[in-house]
Scaffold this active site. Structure first.
Site, PDB file in Angstrom:
ATOM      1  N   GLN A 126       0.841  -1.199   0.000  1.00 25.79           N
ATOM      2  CA  GLN A 126       0.000   0.000   0.000  1.00 25.79           C
ATOM      3  C   GLN A 126       0.874   1.247   0.000  1.00 25.79           C
ATOM      4  OE1 GLN A 126      -1.224   1.651   3.746  1.00 25.79           O
ATOM      5  NE2 GLN A 126      -3.369   1.313   3.235  1.00 25.79           N
ATOM      6  N   GLY A 127       0.724   2.109  -0.993  1.00 23.60           N
ATOM      7  CA  GLY A 127       1.513   3.339  -1.047  1.00 23.60           C
ATOM      8  C   GLY A 127       0.674   4.555  -0.707  1.00 23.60           C
ATOM      9  N   TYR A 128       0.523   4.819   0.570  1.00 25.94           N
ATOM     10  CA  TYR A 128      -0.278   5.963   1.015  1.00 25.94           C
ATOM     11  C   TYR A 128       0.615   7.014   1.679  1.00 25.94           C
ATOM     12  CZ  TYR A 128      -4.861   3.652   0.418  1.00 25.94           C
ATOM     13  OH  TYR A 128      -5.988   3.063  -0.064  1.00 25.94           O
ATOM     14  N   SER A 129       1.136   6.671   2.884  1.00 23.73           N
ATOM     15  CA  SER A 129       1.847   7.661   3.688  1.00 23.73           C
ATOM     16  C   SER A 129       3.116   8.128   2.990  1.00 23.73           C
ATOM     17  CB  SER A 129       2.238   7.061   5.033  1.00 23.73           C
ATOM     18  OG  SER A 129       1.102   6.704   5.757  1.00 23.73           O
ATOM     19  N   SER A 161       4.620  -1.701   4.260  1.00 18.94           N
ATOM     20  CA  SER A 161       4.965  -3.067   4.647  1.00 18.94           C
ATOM     21  C   SER A 161       4.917  -3.972   3.417  1.00 18.94           C
ATOM     22  CB  SER A 161       4.050  -3.583   5.759  1.00 18.94           C
ATOM     23  OG  SER A 161       2.779  -3.031   5.640  1.00 18.94           O
ATOM     24  N   GLU A 244      -9.213  -0.735   6.821  1.00 20.91           N
ATOM     25  CA  GLU A 244      -8.054  -0.882   7.695  1.00 20.91           C
ATOM     26  C   GLU A 244      -8.428  -0.595   9.141  1.00 20.91           C
ATOM     27  OE1 GLU A 244      -3.492   0.333   7.518  1.00 20.91           O
ATOM     28  OE2 GLU A 244      -4.749   2.092   7.738  1.00 20.91           O
TER      29      GLU A 244
END
Lengths: 402, 360
Positions: A126-129, A161, A244
């Site tokens: 997951q590429g969010y933050s 992660s 989430e």
């Protein structure tokens, strides 16, 4: 108030128990959230076939295709926990991307990605933050600029992660830099093998690298890899974040941990006396037991509200805040009960529980911070739950993202 | 599987709330207890009219034959409005004691009067969970002697149920020879507490008691006190939020400062799971006897802790005004503080919870 299960559900519970017992030799070793082993993939396929995972996902997308039945889902979770059996795949692809695609994806995206994700063939991250966009996620600055049929992506993600093992990423990028900040984001799916992606492990205070940093330099991604419309990524992402937040603060984890501490305090001794004989430690244990019970019953109340389609209000908003804090305090008690034995770590002689108490104590602090910090949770509870006003914006603040 | 209140339960709670909304305002309560602790007969007869007094009395004795969960829901509302009535001893502990240990004749004599709201009963259980100042009641030749402290219930209760040092329950009538009652004055004048000194007082044994009659009464009493805290603390949270949306400092509503919002969020986050814990403790008393004691202990202990946190935090949100008599917030503060100690403070009941689980 009726906590009994009706006969069809009792029978269903029996079926789950029988299945787990009969297939015990197929249980794969417990794995992390990384690349699944062949045994794990076989187990996953068997669980889907039985409807014990991916239960309500339509069969045409590789799921079981069952009707939603919250009680059956609960029974499955309870029986797997009770038996100590490994559940189905639970990485970010299965738990976050799949529900998002079901809600917001195109038919083609659903048909292509959901079956491959459910089977374990494709692993996602997951590429969010970003370093500059944590609690204030909408200020993210990873940029995607148009170039013919493609986007060219430049920027950096953090807290990713499984990025070092993942095949694919679901990623938030800014495609409309001039739009108001919530309307300038798009949600893209692309391969982690794309040239220009660099993954660096991010070692944390636990000593392990549970996360990564991901750097994008002129990464070329076809424009059709977008989920939803251009500029709609914030809404798409919020669909995912909702999934989430539901995962964090599970009271059953706290209950399992509490039982382990009870056992520890019954067995371990200091000055030849069982730890349980110490009234101060015992009182702390009981205070935490009160909290665990309260959160478990709160969970039952949420379950019932979900079945009835009722809005549980504050009871739901508090789960992440209270649950993560409770887990942290449980680990703290275990460490204090063990005293000097509690500080041992890594591969030390006399290590207890493989160092899990210290690792949990540290990692839980990460969970208190991650997935919406405790302070953000308190804003949500006070604003949505109690109807209190948002902090006024400073007069000089600029509206759009840069 | 349904962990929720029924339509009927919500309706009943609503009817008590509506009855109390304009009859038990803070000003009314303030007036009622101006001269000291009181059980208010006017409010009581109104509650009797709603069928609340005989909630736990079986229908054959003129009551509603309902469960502790129902009674708990009533107590939550009574705590919310800091109502000065002795519901717990008269309408919960007395019927449960009579049903568990009373003879047919005793039940016939007292239960209908309780159900109709005609009779008050006081109950002394304090010595069963920690005797202070050498209190205790002994039996010699069917006569009671000794001292019972922190007896719950109205000063003019027609009978008082006491537990003897052997674990039996006895009823003594008001005005019996050798019986002397003194009112104890606590921080909370909405609840009546008494001290009984007994010298060879004639008493009636409730003879059919099984071994655990007194522990069962303690379980019920603790769940009810927890419910009272739940209602009072919920009200204090709501008052804090409302005040923060009226009061301005630095040209802003104080409720827009995160320091205040987070304090309110913490109160809500602590208090909301308590609701489910108290529901379950009451349900366990009714339907899961093997868990009843443990859950009653946890409900009492945890609500005492969370109640204390909410009471002081809500007062802080109110600033200097919270500390004054003018606003009256202290009525809830004191009710919560009083409940915390009655029938065992948190440390004491947690110790019992450890024993129940065989940990010590």
């Amino acid at each position: 108030m009726d906590l009994a299960y009706s006969p069809p559900y009792q029978q269903f519970r029996q079926e789950v128990q029988d299945f787990l017992e009969k297939h015990r030799q197929l249980w794969p070793p417990r794995s992390s959230l990384g690349k699944p082993s062949a045994a794990m993939k076989n187990w996953q396929a068997l669980l889907i076939e039985q409807g014990y995972t991916a239960r309500t996902i339509p069969a045409e997308y590789g799921g079981y295709g069952g009707e939603p039945d919250i009680l059956k889902s609960r029974i499955i979770a309870e029986e797997f926990t009770r038996a100590g059996a490994p559940g189905g795949l639970a990485g970010q692809g299965v738990s976050m991307l799949v529900p998002t695609l079901l809600e917001m994806g195109s038919e083609e995206q659903k048909k292509h990605w959901i079956p491959r994700t459910l089977s374990g063939e494709v692993l996602w991250c997951q590429g969010y933050s970003e370093p500059g966009a944590g609690s204030d996620l909408a200020s993210l600055q990873t940029r995607a600029t148009e170039d013919g049929e493609d986007f060219i992506i430049n920027g950096q993600k953090i807290w990713t992660s499984t990025a070092h093992e993942a095949d694919m990423i679901f990623c938030l990028v800014r495609t409309e830099p001039d739009a108001p900040r919530h309307q300038g984001i798009s949600y893209l799916l692309f391969s982690m093998d794309t040239p220009g992606i660099e993954v660096r492990p991010l070692q944390t205070m636990t000593g392990l690298a549970e996360f990564n940093e991901v750097f994008f330099t002129d990464v070329r991604v076809p424009m059709h890899s977008i989920v939803g419309e251009r500029g709609q990524g914030w809404q798409v992402a919020n669909a995912t974040l909702k999934h989430e937040r539901g995962m964090l603060g599970d009271p059953d984890i706290a209950a399992t941990r509490l039982n382990a501490i009870v056992q520890l305090m019954q067995e371990e001794t200091v000055d030849g006396t069982r730890l349980m004989e110490n009234p101060l430690l015992r009182d702390r244990l009981l205070q935490l037991q009160s909290r665990v019970l309260a959160m478990q019953f709160n969970g039952l109340r949420l379950l019932t509200a979900q079945i009835q389609g009722a809005d549980p209000g504050i009871a739901r908003l508090i789960v992440k805040l209270q649950g993560c804090e409770l887990n942290h305090q449980l680990a703290a008690l275990a460490i204090d009960a063990l005293g000097e034995l509690g500080i041992l770590y890594q591969d030390s002689p006399r290590l207890r529980n493989k160092g899990a108490w210290q690792r949990s104590y540290m990692f839980d602090l990460g969970l208190i911070i991650g997935g919406g910090t405790a302070q953000i949770q308190k804003n949500i509870i006070s604003e949505i739950g109690l109807g209190m006003p948002r902090e006024p914006k400073p007069a000089a603040a600029s509206g759009g993202a840069r | 599987m349904e962990f929720a209140l029924s339509e009927e339960q919500l309706m009943m709670q609503d009817s008590v709330t509506r009855y109390l909304a304009d009859r038990a305002t803070l000003d009314t309560v303030r007036g009622l207890i101006a001269a000291g602790p009181v059980h208010d007969a006017g409010l009581w007869s109104g509650l009797a009219g709603l069928g609340i007094c005989g909630l736990l009395v079986p229908q054959e004795y003129g009551g509603a034959g309902m469960t502790l969960l129902d009674a708990m829901l009533v107590q939550e509302v009574l705590g919310r409005h800091v109502v000065p009535v002795s519901f717990i001893p008269t309408s919960v502990l007395a019927p449960l004691a009579l049903l568990a240990a009373g003879t047919a004749e005793q039940k016939q004599k007292w239960l209908p009067a309780i159900a109709e709201g005609r009779m008050q009963v006081a109950v002394g259980l304090s010595e069963a969970c920690g005797a202070r100042d050498g209190a205790g009641v002994t039996v010699a030749g069917a006569k009671l002697s000794g001292r019972a402290l922190f007896v719950l219930g109205a000063a003019d209760a027609a009978i008082t149920l006491l537990c003897s040092s052997e674990g039996d329950v006895y009823a003594v009538e008001q005005g019996a020879a050798g019986l002397e009652r003194t009112s104890l004055r606590s921080i909370d004048d909405t609840q009546c507490l008494g001290e009984l000194n007994l010298h060879d007082v004639t008493a009636e044994l409730l003879p059919a008691g099984e071994e655990d009659v007194i522990p069962r009464l303690l379980d019920a009493g603790r769940v009810m006190l927890a419910a009272d805290i739940l209602g009072a603390a919920q009200k204090m949270l709501e008052l804090a939020v409302a005040y923060s949306l009226e009061r301005k400092q630095f040209n802003r509503l104080i409720g827009s400062f995160q320091a205040v919002k987070h304090l309110c969020a913490e109160m809500a986050a602590e208090l909301e799971p308590c609701r489910s814990l108290v529901w379950y403790a009451a349900h366990a008393y009714d339907a899961v006897p093997e868990e009843s004691r443990l859950m009653a202990c946890h409900a009492k202990a945890h609500l005492a802790e969370v109640g204390r946190f909410v009471a002081r935090s809500s007062t802080e949100v109110h600033g200097g005004m919270g500390f004054t008599d003018l606003l009256g917030l202290h009525y809830w503060f004191k009710r919560i503080g009083c409940n915390r100690q009655l029938l065992g403070g948190p440390e004491r009941v947690r110790e019992e919870a450890a024993r129940v689980q065989g940990w010590i």
